[in-house]
Design an enzyme around this catalytic site. Structure first.
Site, PDB file in Angstrom:
ATOM      1  CG  ASP A  40      62.690  46.521  16.452  1.00 56.21           C
ATOM      2  OD1 ASP A  40      61.545  46.804  16.064  1.00 56.21           O
ATOM      3  OD2 ASP A  40      63.634  47.339  16.461  1.00 56.21           O
ATOM      4  CG  PHE A  74      67.161  51.452  12.414  1.00 57.90           C
ATOM      5  CD1 PHE A  74      68.167  52.413  12.470  1.00 57.90           C
ATOM      6  CD2 PHE A  74      65.871  51.820  12.771  1.00 57.90           C
ATOM      7  CE1 PHE A  74      67.885  53.721  12.863  1.00 57.90           C
ATOM      8  CE2 PHE A  74      65.578  53.133  13.156  1.00 57.90           C
ATOM      9  CZ  PHE A  74      66.593  54.083  13.197  1.00 57.90           C
ATOM     10  CE  LYS A 125      59.336  52.955  11.169  1.00 58.43           C
ATOM     11  NZ  LYS A 125      60.534  52.316  11.706  1.00 58.43           N
TER      12      LYS A 125
END
Ligand SMILES: *Cc1c(COP(=O)(O)O)cnc(C)c1O
Length: 393
Positions: free
Chosen positions: A215, A128, A244
């Protein structure tokens, strides 16, 4: 009452009003233990005093100027990130998808510098990387891509945790310029690869002159027991993306680069109006300071083991529990059948959890969770899992 918000989210029937540490209170003043942290965002918990103070102080002075001027907090945050990561420089943006967009653009520039006209990036199944067109094209989930064709070209997909598949892909294509991979797959089901997976990708990238792009949007900022997950492997990527937890709830993203990757963006080649603005950078500076001063990264390691051991003990002998796995406070409990209903039953018990990839309960508690809260999490959720597997499976 009809909502005027586009229905892109399947929302649970609860609205929160305030929080403190690992606790949240809803509009009926019911209290919940937050074992999800807004999906790995509020690593310092809710209403952290240092972050609160930093935001207040900065908003008194200045919220935004523009990247056509110097931004002091951005310079300071870049210095701290470089010091803590070992990377060379950073581009600031506002989200994870944007950080990955920057990484993908770096790979394209790298390709054209090497005269590769039709470059491709190796990406993983079940990955993702975000919801923009390029990042959903990189994402290994057809549900995320459904309806958005034509996708962005230039991605070659291989299975996760399979180094020889990467090597085969490199050999079968003459246009591979980078590998984009999560150190642990979050949305894909808390998939923890072999302990030398990143080391072997590093070797392949060195051998074939590819950019190794990590990532770390979910794994970064202390979540796995190191500031960045690649620090478990004692390697350095060429590109690393963050978002995040970097702002503990204030939107900020970052694309870090090193060596040859750090020289690719030049004046005018990328930009963002809000990227690295004084407010977001001040919040992030407070986050980094609190992580160190409260020793939270080491605690992530200990607390993650305590939680994982607790579940292993409580769920021992339950044949429907396939696996309990964790790295720091990134925890997955995999069952042998879909278990999305557990989210609702946990909510009723005042506990916030998540189920991803259908069968895996995902826990991302804040790094400040205390022993009593850890006990409550393990007791409450174990009982729910026991009941669920007795009744439904
Ligand atoms: C959440 C996430 C993203 C996307 O971040 P947004 O801020 O939602 O754009 C990308 N990659 C990973 C690994 C993530 O967990």
């Amino acid at each position: 009452m009809t909502s005027h918000i586009m229905p892109t989210y399947g929302r649970l029937p609860v609205t929160f009003e305030r929080g403190a540490g690992a606790w949240l209170w809803d509009t009926n003043n019911k209290r919940y233990l937050d074992a999800l942290s807004g999906i790995a965002v509020c690593n310092l918990g809710h209403a952290h005093p240092a972050v609160h103070r930093a935001i207040c102080k900065q908003s008194e002075a200045l919220l935004h100027t523009s990247n056509v001027y110097g931004v002091a907090a951005q310079e300071r945050l870049a210095d701290r990130l470089i010091e803590k990561s070992g990377m060379d420089n950073v581009f600031f943006c506002n989200s994870g998808a944007e950080a990955n967009e920057a990484a993908i653009k770096l790979a394209r520039l790298y390709a054209h510098q090497r005269n590769i006209k039709n470059p491709a990036i190796i990406v993983m199944e079940k990955s993702f990387h975000g919801r923009t067109l390029a990042t959903l094209s990189a994402t290994g989930n057809t549900k995320v891509q459904q309806g958005f064709a034509p996708l962005v070209e230039g991605f070659v997909r291989v299975p996760y945790n399979d180094v020889s598949a990467i090597e085969q892909a490199i050999k079968h294509h003459d246009n591979i310029v980078a590998v984009l991979v999560e150190p642990i797959q979050g949305e894909g089901g808390v998939n923890i690869p072999a302990s030398d997976y990143l080391n072997r990708i590093r070797s392949l990238c060195d051998q074939y002159d590819l950019l190794m792009m990590l990532d770390e949007i979910q794994t970064g900022i202390g979540r796995t027991g190191k500031f960045l997950a690649y620090q478990h492997n004692a390697i350095m990527p060429d590109v690393c993306t963050l978002a995040k937890a970097l702002g503990n709830g204030v939107p900020i993203g970052a694309c870090l680069a090193r060596g040859k990757a750090a020289q690719l963006f030049t004046t005018g080649s990328h930009g963002s109006t809000f990227g690295g603005n004084p407010l977001a950078c001040s919040a992030a500076l407070a986050v980094l300071e609190a992580l160190d001063s409260e020793n939270l990264i080491e605690q992530a390691e200990q607390k993650g083991s305590a939680i994982s051991d607790g579940f292993s003990k409580q769920l021992a002998g339950n044949p429907h529990v396939v696996d309990v796995r964790h790295k720091g406070l990134m925890i997955g409990i995999e069952l042998d059948a879909p278990c999305a209903e557990l989210v609702q039953s946990a909510l009723e018990q005042g506990l916030l959890i998540n189920v991803t990839s259908e069968k895996t309960i995902r826990l991302l508690p804040p790094l400040i969770i205390d022993d009593q809260q850890i006990n409550q999490l393990v007791e409450t959720l174990s009982a729910l899992i026991q009941e669920h597997t007795r009744q439904c499976l």
